[in-house]
Design a protein around this motif. Structure first.
Motif, PDB file in Angstrom:
ATOM      1  N   GLN A 159       0.843  -1.193   0.000  1.00 27.18           N
ATOM      2  CA  GLN A 159       0.000   0.000   0.000  1.00 27.18           C
ATOM      3  C   GLN A 159       0.881   1.247   0.000  1.00 27.18           C
ATOM      4  OE1 GLN A 159      -3.419   0.597  -0.105  1.00 27.18           O
ATOM      5  NE2 GLN A 159      -2.700   2.683  -0.272  1.00 27.18           N
ATOM      6  N   PRO A 160       0.717   2.136  -1.001  1.00 23.31           N
ATOM      7  CA  PRO A 160       1.499   3.380  -0.998  1.00 23.31           C
ATOM      8  C   PRO A 160       1.156   4.239   0.214  1.00 23.31           C
ATOM      9  CG  PRO A 160       0.145   3.193  -2.996  1.00 23.31           C
ATOM     10  CD  PRO A 160      -0.192   2.054  -2.112  1.00 23.31           C
ATOM     11  N   GLN A 161       2.149   4.901   0.760  1.00 22.25           N
ATOM     12  CA  GLN A 161       1.952   5.708   1.956  1.00 22.25           C
ATOM     13  C   GLN A 161       1.500   7.136   1.658  1.00 22.25           C
ATOM     14  OE1 GLN A 161       2.048   4.415   5.199  1.00 22.25           O
ATOM     15  NE2 GLN A 161       1.912   2.660   3.833  1.00 22.25           N
ATOM     16  N   SER A 162       1.543   7.533   0.391  1.00 22.75           N
ATOM     17  CA  SER A 162       1.109   8.878   0.025  1.00 22.75           C
ATOM     18  C   SER A 162       0.674   8.874  -1.437  1.00 22.75           C
ATOM     19  CB  SER A 162       2.255   9.878   0.210  1.00 22.75           C
ATOM     20  OG  SER A 162       3.248   9.654  -0.772  1.00 22.75           O
ATOM     21  N   PRO A 163      -0.141   9.843  -1.842  1.00 20.48           N
ATOM     22  CA  PRO A 163      -0.534   9.939  -3.243  1.00 20.48           C
ATOM     23  C   PRO A 163       0.666  10.140  -4.171  1.00 20.48           C
ATOM     24  CG  PRO A 163      -1.957  11.301  -1.884  1.00 20.48           C
ATOM     25  CD  PRO A 163      -0.839  10.820  -1.006  1.00 20.48           C
ATOM     26  N   GLU A 164       1.696  10.832  -3.689  1.00 16.63           N
ATOM     27  CA  GLU A 164       2.887  11.063  -4.515  1.00 16.63           C
ATOM     28  C   GLU A 164       3.631   9.754  -4.783  1.00 16.63           C
ATOM     29  OE1 GLU A 164       1.427  14.477  -2.547  1.00 16.63           O
ATOM     30  OE2 GLU A 164       2.322  12.757  -1.553  1.00 16.63           O
ATOM     31  N   GLU A 165       3.607   8.849  -3.814  1.00 14.42           N
ATOM     32  CA  GLU A 165       4.281   7.555  -3.941  1.00 14.42           C
ATOM     33  C   GLU A 165       3.470   6.564  -4.784  1.00 14.42           C
ATOM     34  OE1 GLU A 165       4.987   3.861  -0.961  1.00 14.42           O
ATOM     35  OE2 GLU A 165       5.552   5.818  -0.153  1.00 14.42           O
ATOM     36  N   ALA A 166       2.161   6.748  -4.840  1.00 19.68           N
ATOM     37  CA  ALA A 166       1.277   5.810  -5.542  1.00 19.68           C
ATOM     38  C   ALA A 166       1.556   5.799  -7.039  1.00 19.68           C
ATOM     39  CB  ALA A 166      -0.178   6.174  -5.280  1.00 19.68           C
ATOM     40  N   VAL A 167       1.541   4.618  -7.620  1.00 16.04           N
ATOM     41  CA  VAL A 167       1.728   4.433  -9.058  1.00 16.04           C
ATOM     42  C   VAL A 167       0.348   4.304  -9.685  1.00 16.04           C
ATOM     43  CG1 VAL A 167       2.659   2.920 -10.845  1.00 16.04           C
ATOM     44  CG2 VAL A 167       3.950   3.297  -8.732  1.00 16.04           C
ATOM     45  N   LEU A 168       0.024   5.202 -10.589  1.00 14.40           N
ATOM     46  CA  LEU A 168      -1.241   5.151 -11.312  1.00 14.40           C
ATOM     47  C   LEU A 168      -0.916   4.676 -12.725  1.00 14.40           C
ATOM     48  CD1 LEU A 168      -4.239   5.685 -10.966  1.00 14.40           C
ATOM     49  CD2 LEU A 168      -3.840   8.049 -11.636  1.00 14.40           C
ATOM     50  N   GLU A 169      -1.396   3.483 -13.063  1.00 16.67           N
ATOM     51  CA  GLU A 169      -1.019   2.883 -14.348  1.00 16.67           C
ATOM     52  C   GLU A 169      -2.161   2.959 -15.353  1.00 16.67           C
ATOM     53  OE1 GLU A 169       2.488  -0.157 -13.331  1.00 16.67           O
ATOM     54  OE2 GLU A 169       0.495  -1.053 -13.229  1.00 16.67           O
ATOM     55  N   ARG A 170      -1.780   2.848 -16.613  1.00 15.40           N
ATOM     56  CA  ARG A 170      -2.745   2.894 -17.703  1.00 15.40           C
ATOM     57  C   ARG A 170      -2.457   1.755 -18.675  1.00 15.40           C
ATOM     58  NH1 ARG A 170      -0.363   8.143 -20.997  1.00 15.40           N
ATOM     59  NH2 ARG A 170       1.442   7.056 -21.844  1.00 15.40           N
ATOM     60  N   VAL A 171      -3.491   1.381 -19.418  1.00  8.16           N
ATOM     61  CA  VAL A 171      -3.360   0.361 -20.464  1.00  8.16           C
ATOM     62  C   VAL A 171      -3.976   0.918 -21.738  1.00  8.16           C
ATOM     63  CG1 VAL A 171      -3.377  -1.593 -18.862  1.00  8.16           C
ATOM     64  CG2 VAL A 171      -5.525  -0.784 -19.827  1.00  8.16           C
ATOM     65  N   PRO A 172      -3.532   0.442 -22.890  1.00  7.06           N
ATOM     66  CA  PRO A 172      -4.134   0.914 -24.141  1.00  7.06           C
ATOM     67  C   PRO A 172      -5.629   0.598 -24.191  1.00  7.06           C
ATOM     68  CG  PRO A 172      -2.079  -0.241 -24.579  1.00  7.06           C
ATOM     69  CD  PRO A 172      -2.406  -0.468 -23.126  1.00  7.06           C
ATOM     70  N   ASN A 173      -6.385   1.521 -24.734  1.00  7.45           N
ATOM     71  CA  ASN A 173      -7.827   1.363 -24.881  1.00  7.45           C
ATOM     72  C   ASN A 173      -8.097   0.525 -26.134  1.00  7.45           C
ATOM     73  OD1 ASN A 173     -10.567   1.609 -25.224  1.00  7.45           O
ATOM     74  ND2 ASN A 173     -10.581   3.828 -25.391  1.00  7.45           N
ATOM     75  N   PRO A 174      -8.586  -0.709 -25.983  1.00  9.63           N
ATOM     76  CA  PRO A 174      -8.829  -1.544 -27.158  1.00  9.63           C
ATOM     77  C   PRO A 174     -10.028  -1.094 -27.994  1.00  9.63           C
ATOM     78  CG  PRO A 174      -9.467  -2.719 -25.180  1.00  9.63           C
ATOM     79  CD  PRO A 174      -8.847  -1.422 -24.742  1.00  9.63           C
ATOM     80  N   GLN A 175     -10.816  -0.145 -27.480  1.00  7.82           N
ATOM     81  CA  GLN A 175     -11.977   0.388 -28.208  1.00  7.82           C
ATOM     82  C   GLN A 175     -11.819   1.886 -28.443  1.00  7.82           C
ATOM     83  OE1 GLN A 175     -14.441  -1.589 -29.346  1.00  7.82           O
ATOM     84  NE2 GLN A 175     -13.452  -3.382 -28.435  1.00  7.82           N
ATOM     85  N   ALA A 176     -10.609   2.319 -28.724  1.00  3.00           N
ATOM     86  CA  ALA A 176     -10.318   3.746 -28.855  1.00  3.00           C
ATOM     87  C   ALA A 176     -11.053   4.415 -30.017  1.00  3.00           C
ATOM     88  CB  ALA A 176      -8.808   3.968 -28.995  1.00  3.00           C
TER      89      ALA A 176
END
Length: 155
Positions: free
Chosen positions: A19-36
């Motif tokens: 669990q990240p201890q702060s929003p700055e430490e948190a990793v927000l990931e993305r994936v390609p949109n298959p229905q772009a």
């Protein structure tokens, strides 16, 4: 687009995650949109969001509703959950938390449109609702109402 290689860069999904201890430490990931090639809406609801009052350290609670129309990217949901829970030990006012979440999502995803409603439970007898939106809804996309009633107290 069903090629599993689109998921190769993910670091959060599919494994044990601290669990990240702060929003700055948190990793927000993305994936390609298959229905772009199609405009559609995505909704995430976080009815038990928590953060801390930056002055008293007391917990604050909110019901968040995140709607977005993806462009080339989708948010990976486990990373979003971890990002949102990283606010548990984060001291910030309601307005700052709500807008910071929306801006981070926009920065990560570059969505065609995004709206975030932060429905904060009363603190000191006053509920504070914070709303963020990037612009007009793209034509032809159905965006349902949030379903969150305004706070009425004992009325």
């Amino acid at each position: 687009m069903t090629d599993k290689s689109i998921y190769d860069g993910l670091t959060v999904l599919g494994g044990e995650t601290r669990q990240p201890q702060s929003p700055e430490e948190a990793v927000l990931e993305r994936v390609p949109n298959p229905q772009a090639d199609v405009d559609y809406a995505v909704r995430f609801t976080a009815p038990e969001f928590t953060s801390l009052c930056p002055l008293t350290g007391q917990p604050d609670f909110a019901h968040l509703v995140i709607d977005y129309v993806p462009g080339d990217w989708l948010v990976e949901s486990k990373s979003l959950k971890l990002f949102l829970t990283s606010f548990r030990n984060h001291g910030a006012f309601h307005e700052d938390c709500t807008v910071s979440i929306a801006r981070r999502l926009c920065e990560t995803l570059s969505p065609k449109w995004l709206r975030l409603g932060g429905y904060w439970y009363p603190r000191g007898g006053i509920p504070i609702d914070v709303f963020y939106q990037t612009g007009a809804v793209p034509a032809g996309v159905w965006i349902p109402e949030t379903g969150v009633a305004p706070y009425r107290g004992r009325g």
